[in-house]
Design a protein around this motif. Sequence first.
Motif, mmCIF file in Angstrom:
data_model
loop_
_atom_site.group_PDB
_atom_site.id
_atom_site.type_symbol
_atom_site.label_atom_id
_atom_site.label_comp_id
_atom_site.label_asym_id
_atom_site.label_seq_id
_atom_site.Cartn_x
_atom_site.Cartn_y
_atom_site.Cartn_z
ATOM 1 N N MET A 1 0.829 -1.046 -0.040
ATOM 2 C CA MET A 1 -0.013 0.035 -0.038
ATOM 3 C C MET A 1 0.791 1.209 -0.056
ATOM 4 S SD MET A 1 -2.811 1.115 2.863
ATOM 5 C CE MET A 1 -3.973 0.230 2.068
ATOM 6 N N PRO A 2 0.760 2.072 -1.005
ATOM 7 C CA PRO A 2 1.470 3.100 -0.985
ATOM 8 C C PRO A 2 1.212 4.224 -0.189
ATOM 9 C CG PRO A 2 -0.017 3.315 -2.883
ATOM 10 C CD PRO A 2 -0.304 1.901 -2.228
ATOM 11 N N TYR A 3 2.215 5.166 0.417
ATOM 12 C CA TYR A 3 2.006 6.208 1.297
ATOM 13 C C TYR A 3 1.276 7.344 0.545
ATOM 14 C CZ TYR A 3 5.621 3.467 3.725
ATOM 15 O OH TYR A 3 6.255 2.618 4.294
ATOM 16 N N ALA A 4 1.299 7.544 -0.547
ATOM 17 C CA ALA A 4 0.629 8.626 -1.191
ATOM 18 C C ALA A 4 -0.763 8.262 -2.005
ATOM 19 C CB ALA A 4 1.798 9.503 -2.122
ATOM 20 N N ASP A 5 -1.432 8.974 -2.152
ATOM 21 C CA ASP A 5 -2.747 9.004 -3.147
ATOM 22 C C ASP A 5 -2.382 9.222 -4.418
ATOM 23 O OD1 ASP A 5 -5.013 8.435 -4.132
ATOM 24 O OD2 ASP A 5 -6.054 10.046 -3.336
ATOM 25 N N THR A 6 -2.220 8.160 -5.296
ATOM 26 C CA THR A 6 -1.786 8.374 -6.834
ATOM 27 C C THR A 6 -2.556 9.091 -7.586
ATOM 28 O OG1 THR A 6 -0.857 5.839 -6.641
ATOM 29 C CG2 THR A 6 -0.823 7.136 -8.733
ATOM 30 N N LEU A 7 -3.659 9.271 -7.301
ATOM 31 C CA LEU A 7 -4.625 10.293 -8.018
ATOM 32 C C LEU A 7 -4.376 11.506 -7.790
ATOM 33 C CD1 LEU A 7 -6.820 10.325 -10.165
ATOM 34 C CD2 LEU A 7 -8.727 10.000 -8.015
ATOM 35 N N LYS A 8 -3.937 11.854 -6.574
ATOM 36 C CA LYS A 8 -3.973 13.355 -6.254
ATOM 37 C C LYS A 8 -2.409 13.623 -6.653
ATOM 38 C CE LYS A 8 -6.439 13.483 -1.777
ATOM 39 N NZ LYS A 8 -6.274 13.723 -0.316
ATOM 40 N N VAL A 9 -1.531 12.865 -6.838
ATOM 41 C CA VAL A 9 -0.185 13.125 -7.172
ATOM 42 C C VAL A 9 -0.510 13.450 -8.748
ATOM 43 C CG1 VAL A 9 1.939 12.148 -7.809
ATOM 44 C CG2 VAL A 9 1.122 11.874 -5.467
ATOM 45 N N PHE A 10 -1.003 12.391 -9.404
ATOM 46 C CA PHE A 10 -1.391 12.501 -10.876
ATOM 47 C C PHE A 10 -1.847 14.003 -11.180
ATOM 48 C CE2 PHE A 10 -4.416 12.046 -14.321
ATOM 49 C CZ PHE A 10 -3.626 11.921 -15.540
ATOM 50 N N GLU A 11 -2.833 14.357 -10.324
ATOM 51 C CA GLU A 11 -3.759 15.692 -10.631
ATOM 52 C C GLU A 11 -2.811 16.657 -10.457
ATOM 53 O OE1 GLU A 11 -6.689 16.178 -11.721
ATOM 54 O OE2 GLU A 11 -6.951 14.138 -12.013
ATOM 55 N N LEU A 13 0.497 16.730 -10.845
ATOM 56 C CA LEU A 13 1.417 16.713 -12.071
ATOM 57 C C LEU A 13 0.774 17.052 -13.177
ATOM 58 C CD1 LEU A 13 3.399 13.271 -11.094
ATOM 59 C CD2 LEU A 13 4.446 15.710 -11.036
ATOM 60 N N ARG A 14 -0.381 16.838 -13.402
ATOM 61 C CA ARG A 14 -1.048 17.018 -14.836
ATOM 62 C C ARG A 14 -1.370 18.527 -14.932
ATOM 63 N NH1 ARG A 14 -7.076 14.461 -16.122
ATOM 64 N NH2 ARG A 14 -7.447 16.416 -14.870
ATOM 65 N N GLN A 15 -1.330 19.227 -13.679
ATOM 66 C CA GLN A 15 -1.326 20.847 -13.802
ATOM 67 C C GLN A 15 0.033 21.553 -14.519
ATOM 68 O OE1 GLN A 15 -1.714 22.148 -9.994
ATOM 69 N NE2 GLN A 15 -4.134 21.265 -9.970
ATOM 70 N N GLU A 16 1.217 20.599 -14.254
ATOM 71 C CA GLU A 16 2.506 21.046 -14.862
ATOM 72 C C GLU A 16 2.958 20.466 -16.173
ATOM 73 O OE1 GLU A 16 4.246 23.567 -13.829
ATOM 74 O OE2 GLU A 16 2.616 23.871 -12.134
ATOM 75 N N PHE A 17 2.633 19.336 -16.256
ATOM 76 C CA PHE A 17 2.835 18.254 -17.447
ATOM 77 C C PHE A 17 1.716 17.917 -18.226
ATOM 78 C CE2 PHE A 17 6.136 17.427 -14.000
ATOM 79 C CZ PHE A 17 7.260 18.092 -14.608
ATOM 80 N N ASP A 18 1.878 17.236 -19.419
ATOM 81 C CA ASP A 18 0.788 16.732 -20.195
ATOM 82 C C ASP A 18 0.431 15.518 -19.592
ATOM 83 O OD1 ASP A 18 2.415 14.485 -21.271
ATOM 84 O OD2 ASP A 18 2.909 15.500 -22.983
ATOM 85 N N GLU A 19 -0.683 14.869 -19.926
ATOM 86 C CA GLU A 19 -1.488 13.626 -19.311
ATOM 87 C C GLU A 19 -0.430 12.496 -19.443
ATOM 88 O OE1 GLU A 19 -5.365 11.393 -19.357
ATOM 89 O OE2 GLU A 19 -5.462 13.563 -19.799
ATOM 90 N N LYS A 20 0.114 12.514 -20.308
ATOM 91 C CA LYS A 20 0.860 11.173 -20.515
ATOM 92 C C LYS A 20 2.312 11.203 -19.516
ATOM 93 C CE LYS A 20 3.168 7.990 -24.065
ATOM 94 N NZ LYS A 20 3.453 8.013 -25.527
ATOM 95 N N LYS A 21 2.943 12.433 -19.703
ATOM 96 C CA LYS A 21 4.085 12.455 -18.692
ATOM 97 C C LYS A 21 3.659 12.469 -17.180
ATOM 98 C CE LYS A 21 7.150 15.428 -21.679
ATOM 99 N NZ LYS A 21 7.895 16.436 -21.801
ATOM 100 N N ALA A 22 2.738 12.953 -16.950
ATOM 101 C CA ALA A 22 2.047 12.902 -15.568
ATOM 102 C C ALA A 22 1.673 11.584 -15.059
ATOM 103 C CB ALA A 22 0.762 13.971 -15.454
ATOM 104 N N ALA A 23 1.308 10.711 -16.066
ATOM 105 C CA ALA A 23 0.585 9.469 -15.673
ATOM 106 C C ALA A 23 2.138 8.592 -15.339
ATOM 107 C CB ALA A 23 0.142 8.801 -16.596
ATOM 108 N N LYS A 24 2.912 8.766 -16.229
ATOM 109 C CA LYS A 24 4.329 8.136 -16.039
ATOM 110 C C LYS A 24 5.272 8.504 -14.679
ATOM 111 C CE LYS A 24 4.922 5.755 -20.030
ATOM 112 N NZ LYS A 24 5.041 4.155 -19.712
ATOM 113 N N ILE A 25 5.174 9.775 -14.465
ATOM 114 C CA ILE A 25 5.687 10.080 -13.285
ATOM 115 C C ILE A 25 5.026 9.509 -12.124
ATOM 116 C CG2 ILE A 25 6.375 12.228 -11.654
ATOM 117 C CD1 ILE A 25 6.779 13.682 -14.499
ATOM 118 N N ALA A 26 3.823 9.772 -11.922
ATOM 119 C CA ALA A 26 2.822 9.063 -10.828
ATOM 120 C C ALA A 26 2.954 7.996 -10.601
ATOM 121 C CB ALA A 26 1.400 9.590 -11.173
#
Length: 82
Positions: A1-11, A13-26
């Motif tokens: 179980m991860p310590y962070a909520d992946t969806l929040k991290v993705f959201e 990151l998506r503000q700064e990067f495009d969706e594909k890059k944000a998904a990869k980073i998350a």
Amino acid sequence: MPYADTLKVFETLRQEFDEKKAAKIAEAIESALETNNDALLQRMGEVVGTKISEAKAEIIKWMFIFWVGQSASMYALLRLLK
């Protein structure tokens, strides 16, 4: 179980990067957290196992001391009654 909520991290990151890059980073962050969590659980398992084995050895030691004392007492009692 991860310590962070992946969806929040993705959201975030998506503000700064495009969706594909944000998904990869998350995904990379989630993978790193899971790896860290697995390593932590493994280390805790080793520590708990060590503590259990130490406690077991201590119990066996005291049981042996008790049995020796009990045997000596029984021997002395039988010698006294004889």
